[in-house]
Motif scaffolding. Structure first.
Motif, PDB file in Angstrom:
ATOM      1  N   ILE A  18      23.109  -5.548 -52.412  1.00 27.64           N
ATOM      2  CA  ILE A  18      22.901  -6.412 -51.253  1.00 27.64           C
ATOM      3  C   ILE A  18      22.425  -7.773 -51.735  1.00 27.64           C
ATOM      4  O   ILE A  18      21.514  -7.880 -52.547  1.00 27.64           O
ATOM      5  N   ILE A  19      23.060  -8.808 -51.227  1.00 29.60           N
ATOM      6  CA  ILE A  19      22.659 -10.184 -51.513  1.00 29.60           C
ATOM      7  C   ILE A  19      21.993 -10.704 -50.247  1.00 29.60           C
ATOM      8  O   ILE A  19      22.606 -10.740 -49.184  1.00 29.60           O
ATOM      9  N   THR A  20      20.727 -11.075 -50.345  1.00 30.52           N
ATOM     10  CA  THR A  20      19.980 -11.477 -49.164  1.00 30.52           C
ATOM     11  C   THR A  20      19.033 -12.614 -49.479  1.00 30.52           C
ATOM     12  O   THR A  20      19.049 -13.152 -50.590  1.00 30.52           O
ATOM     13  N   ASN A  21      18.210 -12.994 -48.540  1.00 30.70           N
ATOM     14  CA  ASN A  21      17.222 -14.047 -48.752  1.00 30.70           C
ATOM     15  C   ASN A  21      15.902 -13.655 -48.101  1.00 30.70           C
ATOM     16  O   ASN A  21      15.810 -12.633 -47.411  1.00 30.70           O
ATOM     17  N   VAL A  22      14.892 -14.482 -48.282  1.00 33.78           N
ATOM     18  CA  VAL A  22      13.562 -14.170 -47.771  1.00 33.78           C
ATOM     19  C   VAL A  22      13.531 -14.166 -46.254  1.00 33.78           C
ATOM     20  O   VAL A  22      12.852 -13.348 -45.649  1.00 33.78           O
TER      21      VAL A  22
ATOM     22  N   PRO B 123      22.332  -5.874 -35.916  1.00 32.31           N
ATOM     23  CA  PRO B 123      21.256  -5.586 -34.958  1.00 32.31           C
ATOM     24  C   PRO B 123      19.881  -6.120 -35.400  1.00 32.31           C
ATOM     25  O   PRO B 123      19.046  -6.444 -34.557  1.00 32.31           O
ATOM     26  N   LEU B 124      19.665  -6.208 -36.705  1.00 31.08           N
ATOM     27  CA  LEU B 124      18.388  -6.725 -37.203  1.00 31.08           C
ATOM     28  C   LEU B 124      18.375  -8.247 -37.312  1.00 31.08           C
ATOM     29  O   LEU B 124      17.357  -8.833 -37.682  1.00 31.08           O
ATOM     30  N   GLY B 125      19.488  -8.897 -37.019  1.00 36.43           N
ATOM     31  CA  GLY B 125      19.569 -10.354 -37.089  1.00 36.43           C
ATOM     32  C   GLY B 125      19.654 -10.889 -38.514  1.00 36.43           C
ATOM     33  O   GLY B 125      19.300 -12.035 -38.771  1.00 36.43           O
ATOM     34  N   MET B 126      20.154 -10.071 -39.424  1.00 33.59           N
ATOM     35  CA  MET B 126      20.260 -10.468 -40.834  1.00 33.59           C
ATOM     36  C   MET B 126      21.587 -11.196 -41.054  1.00 33.59           C
ATOM     37  O   MET B 126      22.552 -10.635 -41.544  1.00 33.59           O
TER      38      MET B 126
ATOM     39  N   THR C 196      37.283   3.195 -38.804  1.00 32.92           N
ATOM     40  CA  THR C 196      37.861   1.863 -39.034  1.00 32.92           C
ATOM     41  C   THR C 196      37.122   1.027 -40.064  1.00 32.92           C
ATOM     42  O   THR C 196      37.631  -0.012 -40.469  1.00 32.92           O
ATOM     43  N   LEU C 197      35.947   1.436 -40.485  1.00 36.15           N
ATOM     44  CA  LEU C 197      35.117   0.577 -41.322  1.00 36.15           C
ATOM     45  C   LEU C 197      34.911   1.133 -42.719  1.00 36.15           C
ATOM     46  O   LEU C 197      34.724   2.332 -42.889  1.00 36.15           O
ATOM     47  N   ASN C 198      34.897   0.243 -43.721  1.00 37.13           N
ATOM     48  CA  ASN C 198      34.430   0.652 -45.035  1.00 37.13           C
ATOM     49  C   ASN C 198      32.902   0.561 -45.020  1.00 37.13           C
ATOM     50  O   ASN C 198      32.303   0.109 -44.039  1.00 37.13           O
ATOM     51  N   TYR C 199      32.255   0.974 -46.078  1.00 38.26           N
ATOM     52  CA  TYR C 199      30.794   1.041 -46.093  1.00 38.26           C
ATOM     53  C   TYR C 199      30.148  -0.322 -45.853  1.00 38.26           C
ATOM     54  O   TYR C 199      29.221  -0.443 -45.045  1.00 38.26           O
ATOM     55  N   ALA C 200      30.625  -1.354 -46.535  1.00 40.95           N
ATOM     56  CA  ALA C 200      30.020  -2.686 -46.394  1.00 40.95           C
ATOM     57  C   ALA C 200      30.127  -3.187 -44.961  1.00 40.95           C
ATOM     58  O   ALA C 200      29.156  -3.737 -44.409  1.00 40.95           O
ATOM     59  N   ASP C 201      31.276  -3.004 -44.325  1.00 37.31           N
ATOM     60  CA  ASP C 201      31.443  -3.428 -42.939  1.00 37.31           C
ATOM     61  C   ASP C 201      30.605  -2.574 -41.987  1.00 37.31           C
ATOM     62  O   ASP C 201      30.054  -3.069 -41.008  1.00 37.31           O
ATOM     63  N   PHE C 202      30.518  -1.290 -42.282  1.00 38.08           N
ATOM     64  CA  PHE C 202      29.700  -0.384 -41.474  1.00 38.08           C
ATOM     65  C   PHE C 202      28.244  -0.833 -41.479  1.00 38.08           C
ATOM     66  O   PHE C 202      27.612  -0.933 -40.421  1.00 38.08           O
ATOM     67  N   VAL C 203      27.707  -1.111 -42.655  1.00 39.76           N
ATOM     68  CA  VAL C 203      26.312  -1.547 -42.766  1.00 39.76           C
ATOM     69  C   VAL C 203      26.113  -2.901 -42.092  1.00 39.76           C
ATOM     70  O   VAL C 203      25.110  -3.118 -41.401  1.00 39.76           O
ATOM     71  N   LYS C 204      27.077  -3.792 -42.270  1.00 38.26           N
ATOM     72  CA  LYS C 204      26.971  -5.112 -41.638  1.00 38.26           C
ATOM     73  C   LYS C 204      26.916  -4.982 -40.119  1.00 38.26           C
ATOM     74  O   LYS C 204      26.081  -5.611 -39.466  1.00 38.26           O
ATOM     75  N   GLU C 205      27.801  -4.160 -39.560  1.00 43.17           N
ATOM     76  CA  GLU C 205      27.889  -4.009 -38.105  1.00 43.17           C
ATOM     77  C   GLU C 205      26.738  -3.203 -37.519  1.00 43.17           C
ATOM     78  O   GLU C 205      26.216  -3.537 -36.463  1.00 43.17           O
ATOM     79  N   ARG C 206      26.341  -2.136 -38.218  1.00 41.64           N
ATOM     80  CA  ARG C 206      25.354  -1.210 -37.643  1.00 41.64           C
ATOM     81  C   ARG C 206      23.908  -1.480 -38.048  1.00 41.64           C
ATOM     82  O   ARG C 206      22.992  -1.002 -37.391  1.00 41.64           O
TER      83      ARG C 206
END
Length: 84
Positions: A77-81, A29-32, A15-25
């Motif tokens: 990936i777009i992220t922050n500190v 879980p890491l609280g990002m 059911t998931l594309n790669y971006a959604d898979f990484v977001k969910e899995r």
């Protein structure tokens, strides 16, 4: 090989594309909570900073949301500190 890995996940995830898979899995879980592959989602959060030229012109992202699936495996990936 990262692009190939992303393609395999997208193809075989039911059911998931790669971006959604990484977001969910991974990210969730890491609280990002502020990490995304989407420039639009990052912009909509109100926490996105942009690069500017010396002539006060904004430097656009090198990719758009329509190309996220193509480049997500190789980075993007777009992220922050705080999330790091």
């Amino acid at each position: 090989m990262f692009v190939t890995g992303a393609h395999i996940i997208s193809k075989y995830s039911p059911t998931l594309n790669y971006a959604d898979f990484v977001k969910e899995r991974i990210f969730a879980p890491l609280g990002m909570k502020s990490t995304s592959f989407s420039p639009k989602a990052a912009s909509d959060s109100g926490n996105l900073s942009q690069s500017w030229t010396a002539h006060s012109q904004r430097i656009p992202f090198a990719y758009s949301d329509s190309s996220v699936d193509m480049i997500a495996g190789a980075g993007g990936i777009i992220t922050n500190v705080v999330d790091l």
